[in-house]
Design an enzyme around this catalytic site. Structure first.
Site, PDB file in Angstrom:
ATOM      1  CB  CYS A   1     -37.876   0.355  -8.858  1.00 15.69           C
ATOM      2  SG  CYS A   1     -38.387  -0.109 -10.539  1.00 15.69           S
TER       3      CYS A   1
ATOM      4  CG  ASP B   1     -40.932  -4.347  -9.964  1.00 18.14           C
ATOM      5  OD1 ASP B   1     -41.813  -4.993  -9.357  1.00 18.14           O
ATOM      6  OD2 ASP B   1     -40.197  -4.852 -10.840  1.00 18.14           O
TER       7      ASP B   1
ATOM      8  NE  ARG C   1     -41.188  -7.869  -9.579  1.00 20.96           N
ATOM      9  CZ  ARG C   1     -40.191  -8.307 -10.343  1.00 20.96           C
ATOM     10  NH1 ARG C   1     -39.945  -9.592 -10.436  1.00 20.96           N
ATOM     11  NH2 ARG C   1     -39.428  -7.440 -10.987  1.00 20.96           N
TER      12      ARG C   1
ATOM     13  CG  HIS D   1     -36.274  -4.008  -7.697  1.00 19.02           C
ATOM     14  ND1 HIS D   1     -36.768  -5.039  -8.466  1.00 19.02           N
ATOM     15  CD2 HIS D   1     -36.562  -2.871  -8.388  1.00 19.02           C
ATOM     16  CE1 HIS D   1     -37.337  -4.544  -9.555  1.00 19.02           C
ATOM     17  NE2 HIS D   1     -37.224  -3.235  -9.536  1.00 19.02           N
TER      18      HIS D   1
ATOM     19  CB  CYS E   1     -34.538  -3.609 -11.594  1.00 16.52           C
ATOM     20  SG  CYS E   1     -35.234  -2.005 -12.072  1.00 16.52           S
TER      21      CYS E   1
HETATM   22 CO    CO Z   1     -37.320  -1.959 -11.149  1.00 13.90          CO
END
Ligand code: CO
Length: 214
Positions: A41, A43, A45, A97, A100
């Site tokens: 992803c 993302d 993080r 994750h 998400c």
């Molecule tokens: Co995500």
């Protein structure tokens, strides 16, 4: 973080690498031969290299919202073909994750404009596994389970790709792995998916029987 700090960090990083190995960048420039393709992803993080503890050159990486492998996505198809045919990666990892945002959007539908079409495959995952998901009474557990089921379905999408099947028939590689990164405690979880077994169960529908293997 201050914008200029990024370039100061870069200078520091170069100095650190050269202290350990004066030829570090000379060798890095020679080429790459990663054994892993990681699809995760976008993302912020979930930083692929950090969570795996790997160095530049070790992992070929593709990231998009909610780690999707969409058959009409030219980008992911090009990445998979290059990784399998040219880099000859031994492993393809789909890494989802917990927490998400993309997966959450599929659980709580609303009009998100341009994102609607991207999130549609995630909503399809939810529909495919509707019975299991609706049997989970607790919202957070249902959310976590959809993250895992999305990883499974994207692994399924990888094995539907002709280049992947062709390479399987020739060499037995790449192996497909489904992972979840737990942002709540930093732990990387291997879901233990047996994608060769999964492929056998859907083979009558998706086996493309590569021409040069008959
Ligand atoms: Co995500």
């Amino acid at each position: 973080m201050d914008f200029n700090q990024i370039f100061l960090n870069n200078k520091k990083w170069i100095a650190e690498k050269l202290t350990l190995d004066p030829d570090y960048f000379t060798n890095l420039a020679k080429g790459q031969s990663p054994e892993y393709l990681y699809i995760g992803c976008s993302d912020s993080r979930v930083t692929a290299e950090d969570l795996m503890g790997v160095q530049p050159g070790e992992v070929f990486i593709h990231r998009n919202i909610a780690n999707q492998v969409i058959p009409t996505d030219n980008n992911v198809n090009a990445v998979v073909q290059y990784a399998v045919e040219h880099l000859k990666v031994k492993h393809i990892i789909i890494c989802g994750h917990y927490e998400c945002g993309g997966v959450k959007a599929a659980l709580y539908p609303s009009d998100m404009g341009q994102l609607n079409s991207w999130l549609q495959t995630l909503r399809d995952v939810r529909r495919l596994h509707k019975n299991e998901l609706e049997s989970i009474p607790e919202d957070n557990q249902r959310f976590d389970r959809l993250v895992e089921l999305n990883v499974l379905e994207q692994c399924m999408n990888i094995i539907k790709i002709d280049h992947v099947q062709k390479s399987w028939y020739k060499t037995g590689f790449p192996k497909i792995h489904g992972w979840v990164f737990n942002v709540r405690n930093g732990k990387l979880i291997d879901l233990g998916l047996d994608m060769e077994k999964e492929f056998m169960s859907i083979r009558s529908i998706y086996d493309l029987k590569p021409l040069d293997n008959q």
